[in-house]
Write a protein that holds these residues in place. Sequence first.
Motif, PDB file in Angstrom:
ATOM      1  N   ARG A  85       0.861  -1.185   0.000  1.00 20.59           N
ATOM      2  CA  ARG A  85       0.000   0.000   0.000  1.00 20.59           C
ATOM      3  C   ARG A  85       0.900   1.238   0.000  1.00 20.59           C
ATOM      4  O   ARG A  85       2.024   1.183   0.506  1.00 20.59           O
ATOM      5  CB  ARG A  85      -0.883   0.010   1.238  1.00 20.59           C
ATOM      6  CG  ARG A  85      -1.708  -1.251   1.381  1.00 20.59           C
ATOM      7  CD  ARG A  85      -3.165  -0.935   1.244  1.00 20.59           C
ATOM      8  NE  ARG A  85      -3.952  -2.152   1.402  1.00 20.59           N
ATOM      9  CZ  ARG A  85      -4.714  -2.638   0.445  1.00 20.59           C
ATOM     10  NH1 ARG A  85      -4.792  -2.032  -0.711  1.00 20.59           N
ATOM     11  NH2 ARG A  85      -5.427  -3.716   0.642  1.00 20.59           N
ATOM     12  N   GLU A 109       0.950   3.721   1.856  1.00 22.80           N
ATOM     13  CA  GLU A 109       1.308   4.161   3.215  1.00 22.80           C
ATOM     14  C   GLU A 109       2.254   3.193   3.944  1.00 22.80           C
ATOM     15  O   GLU A 109       2.718   3.489   5.048  1.00 22.80           O
ATOM     16  CB  GLU A 109       0.050   4.395   4.062  1.00 22.80           C
ATOM     17  CG  GLU A 109      -0.812   3.174   4.277  1.00 22.80           C
ATOM     18  CD  GLU A 109      -1.834   2.893   3.160  1.00 22.80           C
ATOM     19  OE1 GLU A 109      -2.631   1.963   3.350  1.00 22.80           O
ATOM     20  OE2 GLU A 109      -1.824   3.581   2.118  1.00 22.80           O
ATOM     21  N   ASN A 167      -4.102   0.706  -4.043  1.00 25.76           N
ATOM     22  CA  ASN A 167      -4.777   1.592  -3.094  1.00 25.76           C
ATOM     23  C   ASN A 167      -5.819   0.809  -2.306  1.00 25.76           C
ATOM     24  O   ASN A 167      -5.935  -0.410  -2.455  1.00 25.76           O
ATOM     25  CB  ASN A 167      -5.385   2.805  -3.812  1.00 25.76           C
ATOM     26  CG  ASN A 167      -6.483   2.433  -4.798  1.00 25.76           C
ATOM     27  OD1 ASN A 167      -7.025   1.327  -4.787  1.00 25.76           O
ATOM     28  ND2 ASN A 167      -6.811   3.370  -5.670  1.00 25.76           N
ATOM     29  N   GLY A 168      -6.608   1.490  -1.511  1.00 19.94           N
ATOM     30  CA  GLY A 168      -7.629   0.851  -0.681  1.00 19.94           C
ATOM     31  C   GLY A 168      -8.687   0.114  -1.476  1.00 19.94           C
ATOM     32  O   GLY A 168      -9.311  -0.828  -0.979  1.00 19.94           O
ATOM     33  N   ASP A 169      -8.900   0.516  -2.729  1.00 19.11           N
ATOM     34  CA  ASP A 169      -9.885  -0.147  -3.594  1.00 19.11           C
ATOM     35  C   ASP A 169      -9.265  -1.307  -4.377  1.00 19.11           C
ATOM     36  O   ASP A 169      -9.942  -1.916  -5.202  1.00 19.11           O
ATOM     37  CB  ASP A 169     -10.485   0.858  -4.586  1.00 19.11           C
ATOM     38  CG  ASP A 169     -11.252   1.958  -3.888  1.00 19.11           C
ATOM     39  OD1 ASP A 169     -11.833   1.681  -2.807  1.00 19.11           O
ATOM     40  OD2 ASP A 169     -11.270   3.094  -4.406  1.00 19.11           O
TER      41      ASP A 169
END
Length: 152
Positions: free
Chosen positions: A34, A36, A58-60
């Motif tokens: 990710r 982050e 990403n988060g998706d």
Amino acid sequence: MVKSFQGVRVVEPKKTASPVLVKDHMSTNLIVFRPEDSIDHVLDMLTQRKISGAPVVNGDGQLVGIISEVDCLKEIIKGKYSNTPKFPGKVAEHMTEDVITLSPEMSIFDAAQKFLELKIRRFPVLKDGRLIGQISLSDIIRAFPKLKSTTW
């Protein structure tokens, strides 16, 4: 007079070789990072899994970049100058964002040409914009000894 009793010869239709595709040789059980995530985490995972890079999602779950050992070197060099044994830098700061991807339907011969032209060690494989795998230079090399003369 000699007669032949062979009968009518049936000519077998020639089999057309099916193309050898990227989807047949790509890795699908991927390690992903990710944006982050810390470079420390990336270095641990790359070392533990004995890989040299991985996609960044990403988060998706959408592909947003790729991170490699070479990208991590930037943080390592920065740590040397600041005398920091930890590498807290984030993946987003060092990943390659302009990622070249391949289609699962591409032939491995065309993929091999891409590896030669671009001098890249791995390509994420996308289908309908979704990450479904990754093919590395090693995957391509391992595929060729398995090819039969009919598929060559």
